[in-house]
Design a protein around this motif. Structure first.
Motif, short mmCIF file in Angstrom:
data_model
loop_
_atom_site.label_atom_id
_atom_site.label_comp_id
_atom_site.label_asym_id
_atom_site.label_seq_id
_atom_site.Cartn_x
_atom_site.Cartn_y
_atom_site.Cartn_z
N THR A 68 0.75 -1.20 -0.14
CA THR A 68 0.02 -0.32 -0.51
C THR A 68 0.98 1.35 -0.04
N LYS A 69 0.52 1.88 -1.07
CA LYS A 69 1.87 3.02 -1.45
C LYS A 69 1.50 4.23 -0.31
N GLY A 70 1.95 5.17 0.31
CA GLY A 70 2.18 5.96 1.91
C GLY A 70 1.91 5.82 2.81
N LEU A 71 1.75 4.29 2.73
CA LEU A 71 1.65 3.75 4.00
C LEU A 71 2.53 4.10 5.15
N GLY A 72 3.84 4.59 5.24
CA GLY A 72 4.52 4.66 5.89
C GLY A 72 4.66 6.14 6.54
N ILE A 95 2.56 4.08 9.37
CA ILE A 95 2.81 2.74 9.81
C ILE A 95 4.67 2.86 10.13
N SER A 96 5.01 2.09 11.38
CA SER A 96 6.47 2.87 11.53
C SER A 96 6.95 0.83 11.47
N GLY A 97 6.12 0.80 11.79
CA GLY A 97 6.77 -1.23 12.18
C GLY A 97 6.01 -2.10 11.55
N GLY A 152 9.21 2.62 3.73
CA GLY A 152 9.73 2.85 5.23
C GLY A 152 9.53 2.74 6.78
N ILE A 153 9.04 1.57 6.74
CA ILE A 153 8.23 0.66 7.80
C ILE A 153 9.15 -0.43 8.11
N VAL A 154 9.25 -0.43 9.14
CA VAL A 154 10.84 -1.85 9.84
C VAL A 154 9.87 -2.83 10.39
N PRO A 155 10.34 -4.11 9.38
CA PRO A 155 9.74 -5.81 9.05
C PRO A 155 10.07 -5.99 10.81
N GLY A 156 8.81 -6.23 11.45
CA GLY A 156 9.36 -6.91 12.60
C GLY A 156 8.55 -8.46 12.89
#
Length: 378
Positions: free
Chosen positions: A84-88, A91-93, A119-123
């Motif tokens: 999803t474009k722009g989700l970052g 949403i940070s992670g 721009g989202i950190v994978p966990g």
């Protein structure tokens, strides 16, 4: 002599060139990375997308819209979320299930790479689920410590930078002292192992919504559980600046005749946090715990309208995805609308984190529908 008792090392045998302070406060290998990751996730206006449901639980979600629980369908749903474009912006992670951590999308690009590009950190979810706790009051404990050190090293190598471990406490079942202690100690050992492998641990002592208790009883249990949890975290030398706390909110039980306003939920939750949680913890990332999408957002907003020393935000699963799933229906042509629904819910909670959410923007009653399930597990 007092120093010798505290550290177990007499001043006369300190290593050459090492001060007493250094002996007490030794830095861990990943401390700087852990603190940076935690601060990135706990950044203004952003929270966590919890998409770590097991394959069996995702199967229930897919079944609700008439889809088979196949790897292809799970891949399609998760790809829709992470691409999803722009989700970052909101949403940070994103917490992933193990299958998703190693999975690629239809374009051949890894899910983790799509998140990082956004721009989202994978966990990664690292517990192995709940099992009956022997000699307790029908309570449960979280499995997964065996082999966790090796798994965390592999997850870090695969691109994960934080982890999640869910333990639960049931108010109707006591909770018994042994269940509270098992929850706290298990979370502490998991957190220490994660940090030793470069993963920021999300500490999640979930108090289930099950029961007819009032909000005061809920607060009392929360304080007991948080106190025990942070005692064992300290005993295990966990770096508080390198963790995130994922608690449920202080609310009446789901079967309680007394309901609470967002203002009451925020006030009671913050009372408990201020009494039990060190301000060194960078982020409080609340779970939704079966609340409706609207309830979770309103309660979060109220907590951010009151003074507190933390980044108070969200780590929602159902409260971000419920409308998205119903909009998608497994049809490729519905992906753009489903992604719009995800952005709308993410933005609503981002606004709530900043104390700027306007419920008049909802425009439908879908978000107000309860998602409570008794004894929820995933």
């Amino acid at each position: 002599m007092a120093f010798a008792l505290r550290t177990g090392v007499a001043p006369s045998v300190l290593p050459r060139g090492q001060s007493r302070r250094q002996m007490v406060c030794r830095a861990g290998k990943f401390d700087e990375e852990l603190m940076k990751t935690a601060r990135t996730i706990a950044s203004p206006g952003r929270g966590i997308l919890a998409m770590d449901e097991s394959n069996a639980t995702v199967g229930k979600r897919l079944d609700s819209i008439g889809l088979e629980n196949s790897e292809a369908n799970r891949q399609a749903y998760r790809e829709m979320l992470v691409s999803t474009k722009g989700l970052g912006q909101y949403i940070s992670g994103a917490i992933l299930f193990e299958e998703t951590l190693y999975q690629s999308g239809s374009n051949g690009k890894r899910m983790t790479d799509m998140l990082v590009e956004n721009g989202i950190v994978p966990g990664i979810k690292v517990d192995k689920g709940l099992a009956p706790l022997a000699n307790s009051n029908n309570e449960q404990w979280a499995m997964g410590l065996d082999g966790l050190d090796k798994r965390c090293a592999e997850y870090h190598k695969a691109g994960a930078r934080f982890a999640k471990w869910r333990s639960v406490v049931s108010i109707p079942n006591g909770p018994s002292p042994i269940a509270v202690r098992e929850t706290a100690y298990g979370l502490a050992r998991y957190a220490a192992i994660c940090q030793n492998n470069g993963l920021v641990p999300i500490v999640e002592p979930e108090i289930l919504l099950d029961g007819d208790h009032d909000i005061n009883r809920c607060l009392a249990v929360f304080e007991d559980v948080w106190a025990e949890t942070f005692k064992y975290l300290a005993d295990n030398k966990v770096l508080f600046e390198g963790i995130l706390l994922k608690p449920s909110m202080v609310t009446p039980g789901a079967e309680s005749p007394a309901r609470a306003t967002p203002q009451q939920v925020a006030e009671m939750t913050l009372i408990g946090l201020k009494r039990r949680v060190p301000p060194a913890v960078p982020g409080i990332m609340f779970l939704s715990g079966g609340q409706s999408e609207l309830e979770a957002t309103l309660n979060l907003q109220e907590m951010n309208r009151q003074p507190n020393p933390w980044h108070v935000s969200f780590s929602y699963a159902r409260a971000l995805q419920n409308t998205v799933l119903k909009t998608w229906q497994g049809k490729p042509e519905n992906v753009p609308k489903a992604q719009e629904a995800l952005l709308k819910r993410a933005k609503a909670n981002s606004d709530a984190q900043r104390g700027q959410y306007d419920p008049a923007t909802e425009g439908s009653t879908e978000a107000a529908q309860s998602m409570y399930q008794e004894g929820y597990s995933y």
